[in-house]
Scaffold this active site. Structure first.
Site, PDB file in Angstrom:
ATOM      1  N   HIS A  27     -40.599 -15.642  14.811  1.00 12.53           N
ATOM      2  CA  HIS A  27     -40.231 -14.213  14.791  1.00 12.53           C
ATOM      3  C   HIS A  27     -38.777 -14.025  15.217  1.00 12.53           C
ATOM      4  CE1 HIS A  27     -41.795  -9.866  15.429  1.00 12.53           C
ATOM      5  NE2 HIS A  27     -40.493  -9.856  15.177  1.00 12.53           N
TER       6      HIS A  27
ATOM      7  N   HIS B   3     -34.851 -12.113  13.921  1.00  8.51           N
ATOM      8  CA  HIS B   3     -34.123 -11.206  13.029  1.00  8.51           C
ATOM      9  C   HIS B   3     -32.724 -11.772  12.852  1.00  8.51           C
ATOM     10  CE1 HIS B   3     -37.262  -8.102  13.271  1.00  8.51           C
ATOM     11  NE2 HIS B   3     -37.443  -8.561  14.498  1.00  8.51           N
ATOM     12  N   LEU B   4     -32.447 -12.288  11.660  1.00 11.04           N
ATOM     13  CA  LEU B   4     -31.136 -12.896  11.415  1.00 11.04           C
ATOM     14  C   LEU B   4     -30.161 -11.903  10.781  1.00 11.04           C
ATOM     15  CD1 LEU B   4     -32.157 -16.512  10.315  1.00 11.04           C
ATOM     16  CD2 LEU B   4     -31.579 -15.660  12.597  1.00 11.04           C
ATOM     17  N   ARG B   5     -30.642 -10.695  10.477  1.00 13.34           N
ATOM     18  CA  ARG B   5     -29.809  -9.543  10.096  1.00 13.34           C
ATOM     19  C   ARG B   5     -29.093  -9.653   8.761  1.00 13.34           C
ATOM     20  NH1 ARG B   5     -32.674  -6.501  13.286  1.00 13.34           N
ATOM     21  NH2 ARG B   5     -32.093  -6.505  15.491  1.00 13.34           N
TER      22      ARG B   5
ATOM     23  N   ASP C 112     -42.475  -5.867   9.594  1.00 14.84           N
ATOM     24  CA  ASP C 112     -42.024  -5.843  10.990  1.00 14.84           C
ATOM     25  C   ASP C 112     -40.857  -4.896  11.230  1.00 14.84           C
ATOM     26  OD1 ASP C 112     -42.213  -6.849  13.732  1.00 14.84           O
ATOM     27  OD2 ASP C 112     -40.180  -7.530  13.349  1.00 14.84           O
TER      28      ASP C 112
ATOM     29  N   HIS D 235     -46.741  -5.663  13.091  1.00 18.86           N
ATOM     30  CA  HIS D 235     -46.060  -4.985  14.200  1.00 18.86           C
ATOM     31  C   HIS D 235     -47.002  -3.842  14.573  1.00 18.86           C
ATOM     32  CE1 HIS D 235     -42.515  -2.849  16.133  1.00 18.86           C
ATOM     33  NE2 HIS D 235     -43.367  -1.865  15.947  1.00 18.86           N
TER      34      HIS D 235
ATOM     35  N   ASP E  28     -38.736 -12.869  18.993  1.00 16.29           N
ATOM     36  CA  ASP E  28     -38.333 -11.555  18.468  1.00 16.29           C
ATOM     37  C   ASP E  28     -36.830 -11.352  18.690  1.00 16.29           C
ATOM     38  OD1 ASP E  28     -38.359  -9.075  17.309  1.00 16.29           O
ATOM     39  OD2 ASP E  28     -39.519  -8.091  18.884  1.00 16.29           O
TER      40      ASP E  28
ATOM     41  N   PHE F 151     -33.742  -0.734  19.685  1.00 12.60           N
ATOM     42  CA  PHE F 151     -34.662  -1.618  20.395  1.00 12.60           C
ATOM     43  C   PHE F 151     -34.259  -3.074  20.158  1.00 12.60           C
ATOM     44  CE2 PHE F 151     -37.391   2.098  19.466  1.00 12.60           C
ATOM     45  CZ  PHE F 151     -37.969   2.311  20.700  1.00 12.60           C
ATOM     46  N   GLY F 152     -34.484  -3.926  21.157  1.00  8.04           N
ATOM     47  CA  GLY F 152     -34.404  -5.360  20.909  1.00  8.04           C
ATOM     48  C   GLY F 152     -33.358  -6.093  21.726  1.00  8.04           C
TER      49      GLY F 152
END
Lengths: 436, 301
Positions: A72, A74-76, A163, A190, A316, A334-335
């Site tokens: 999990h 997030h490589l954007r 997600d 999610h 995440d 968030f994150g």
């Protein structure tokens, strides 16, 4: 430290003198390892390797584990390269001991097509570790129309998820589970009933009340998980709960497992380490979705991590630019980033404070994630497996300095924190991708 | 160089620090206003509508000899999407010696304080705190009661969304008052009692009003209900302050309201305009208290 680019190295690399832990093979002891042509070619008692060796890594005093897999992140890319790129995110992954990552589809545009999936997996992106795509379950992750799962699978997607958002409608979730099950793909949820979390910025409870922030109640997660488990039973699907954060949702997962349903879950290092009360004076590096929870929830997660109810630790990893986080708490995204701090937190919190054995930590970070995501030949060091290896020093103390992070973003609540357990080398496809 | 400081919240101030604001406010009220802050520039940055807080800070600043400028969310670059931090940096670069900020997001003043070098005064942030209001409330109570210690102070209404309540609870608790919070569960969660020592939660206004020394009434903040449906008739029946309910309090009890009031909703006009009402005095005292805050935060008193 050193980063390498070449994968599936032709030269034969021996890893000697280490403590090998391979939960999938039920192996734990002093073994040497020989890697060649991207595969494990020999496992032998220390000093007994027979194959020809070109290079050698001395792992004396270190643990040699099957490469860690973060299911999990997030490589954007595409679309938000100011936060992270596939190259920068996977460099952070290598530094954190991860040899494989599964990247989420909430990019811009959303990864809901084989074209975008192929673009993400293209070697031209310059990834430092293996990248697997989790593709969107619905078009644009809008939750109303299923994407073409078979085509996405052919393009390289390993799982389906919206997600960042839940798959909310009952009938869409039912269709998703059914269609994914036909392809033996897991559906990653999610779990957030958005109707209960409008405008919320942190866990509902005394701290949110004190700070005057709107609360994200735990039921918004557990009600979705309970609904999804009913649908999993009905459809005979494969269901995975992303970033599970509440005691109630974990109870539901435990029961589903007792009922022999194909239900799995992951927990992030920040959810097992931090509490909602630690958000302090509106520090947005403590703002994530789902939010940090109460002590009662956190303790339930720790119990599940120790006793086997939880399948994976996943980070995440959610990079955001400094100016995006430097905002009013309720407006900030968030994150937090997490790839480089995962092992340190697993050893410091799970192993040191809660006596979770190293074998179980390797299971949470490697063999189980490989199983959940169907990653054949990974998560193990059996002969013939992929030559993905993580070598770490479980005793080494170090301090995390976010300024030195390999991620493009620096949004971590763990800056300046001392940890135990350091990655010494990350081997991807038989080549050293990172060395401390 | 005088020592300046921000006023972000009351939660982390000591009773002594709070007393010094109140003492200074008394000096401001008793003497002729002195231009203690002559030539200073005060930016009044208002992201939310306000009448009494804004005018009160503006008058207070002018009485101390400052130049003031009011920046509203509409009709400024905020409307063009300028961030809070960039807006603050702009005001600082323009030579502001202090920024007074009212903002719908809890913690917005903290964001400014972390990013700027000038003192920040919180004029109300979201549902978090409203320090100058609680200071003027304490000031007003102390003009009618000998001390805050042991007073039974009841706050009724929309506790959940009230920054006034949070600031008042922190302040009054530090001085040993007994605080009763009263309202329906959807506007007053049980864990509100954990806000500070000496706080009780009551669901019945009659019980909450009984033997009270001070009753503070609160407006239902329709703009912050976020989809929550409230039965107005039932609310009035259960939580409105009527002359009959006021009789349950001590005979010398005072009635307060931070404003704006919705007459006929949380309070009957007879009570709002009655002899025990201190609502106008609260507004009046606000100017002296805010003079004290400005002088103290800018390090001249």
């Amino acid at each position: 430290m050193v980063f390498g680019f070449c994968m599936n190295s032709k030269s034969a690399l021996a890893i000697r003198n280490g403590l090998l832990i391979d939960p999938a093979e039920r192996l734990e002891g002093k073994y040497d390892l020989l890697l060649k042509d991207g595969r494990v070619v020999e496992v032998a008692a220390t000093g007994k390797l027979r194959g020809k060796t070109d290079d050698s890594f001395n792992a004396r005093g270190l643990v040699v584990a099957p490469g860690f897999i973060d299911i999990h992140v997030h490589l954007r890319e595409p679309g938000q390269a100011h936060k992270e790129t596939i190259a920068s995110g996977t460099m952070a992954a290598a530094a954190g001991g991860f040899t494989s990552v599964c990247t989420m589809p909430n990019t811009s545009p959303v990864n809901d097509s084989p074209e975008i999936t192929r673009w993400m997996l293209d070697p031209a992106r310059g990834a430092h570790v293996n990248v697997f795509a989790v593709a969107a379950a619905t078009v644009g992750s809008r939750g109303d129309q299923l994407t073409d799962f078979a085509a996405l699978k052919r393009a390289g997607a390993v799982a389906l998820s919206d997600d960042g958002k839940p798959i909310l409608a009952d009938d869409i979730m039912r269709q998703t589970l059914t269609a994914a099950a036909a392809l033996n793909m897991p559906v990653v949820q999610h779990a957030e009933d958005c109707r209960m979390t409008e405008g919320s910025a942190m866990n509902a409870g005394p701290t949110a009340f004190r700070l005057g922030l709107r609360g994200w109640p735990g039921e918004a997660e557990s009600l979705i998980v309970e609904r999804d488990i009913r649908l999993t039973a009905e459809t005979k699907g494969r269901y995975h709960v992303a970033h599970l954060s509440t005691a109630a949702a974990l109870r539901a997962v435990r029961k589903a497992k007792r009922d022999h349903l194909r239900v799995t879950c992951e927990i992030t290092p920040h959810h097992f380490t931090l509490l909602d009360e630690e958000v302090g004076q509106y520090d947005t590096n403590y703002k994530m979705n789902p939010p940090l929870r109460s002590r009662e929830d956190r303790d339930a997660l720790l119990a599940g991590l120790a006793d086997g109810a939880v399948d994976c630790v996943a980070t995440d990893h959610a990079p955001h630019a400094a100016h995006e986080k430097n905002q009013e708490f309720d407006r900030a995204p968030f994150g937090i980033t997490g790839l480089e701090t995962a092992l340190g937190l697993c050893i410091s919190v799970l192993h040191n404070r809660h006596n979770v054995p190293l074998r179980r930590i390797v299971e949470l970070l490697s063999s189980n994630p490989a199983r959940v995501m169907n990653l054949q030949g990974r998560g193990t060091l059996a002969v013939g497996a992929r030559a993905d290896v993580t070598i770490f020093d479980p005793a080494k103390k170090w301090t995390y300095h976010v300024a030195q992070s390999h991620s493009k973003s620096k949004n971590s609540p763990f800056d300046g924190k001392q940890m135990q357990g350091q990655v010494m080398a990350t081997v991807v496809g038989g080549a050293i991708a990172f060395r401390a | 160089m005088p020592r300046t400081r921000s006023l972000l919240e009351l939660e982390h101030l000591s009773a002594d620090e709070i007393s010094s604001f109140l003492k200074l406010a008394r000096r401001m009220q008793s003497g002729k206003p002195q231009p203690l802050l002559r030539g200073k520039r005060i930016a009044l940055l208002f992201y939310e509508p306000s009448t009494r807080t804004r005018v009160s800070f503006e008058f207070a600043a002018k009485l101390l000899g400052t130049h003031t400028s009011i920046i509203n969310a509409v009709s400024s670059s905020i409307e063009k999407g300028e961030s809070l931090v960039d807006t603050g940096k702009t005001l600082q670069a323009l030579g502001s010696d202090c920024i007074v900020v009212r903002h719908p997001s809890s913690g917005a003043p903290h964001v400014l304080a972390r990013n700027l070098n000038v003192p920040i005064i919180n004029a109300g942030d979201g549902m978090h705190e409203h320090p100058s209001q609680a200071l003027l409330d304490a000031y007003t109570i102390l003009r009618h009661k000998r001390s805050l210690k042991g007073l039974r102070i009841t706050m009724v209404g929309d506790i959940q969304h009230s920054r006034v309540v949070r600031s008042n609870v922190h302040l009054l608790s530090k001085f040993g008052a007994q605080i009763v919070l009263c309202g329906p569960p959807e506007l007053l969660p049980d864990y509100a009692a954990s806000l500070a020592p000496g706080v009780k939660v009551s669901r019945h206004i009659d019980e909450a009003a009984r033997k009270a020394d001070v009753i503070m009434m609160l407006r239902v903040q329709k703009e912050r209900l976020a989809g929550l449906k409230l039965d107005v008739n039932s609310y009035i029946a259960h939580y409105q302050l009527t002359p009959e309910r006021l009789k349950l309090a001590k005979s010398d009890a005072i009635v307060m309201h931070p404003g704006p009031m919705v007459r006929g909703m949380e309070i009957q006009s007879e009570v709002a305009d009655g002899a025990q009402s201190m609502i106008e005095e609260q507004v009046h005292n606000g100017v002296f208290v805010r003079m004290a805050i400005l002088a103290s935060c800018l390090g001249v008193a």
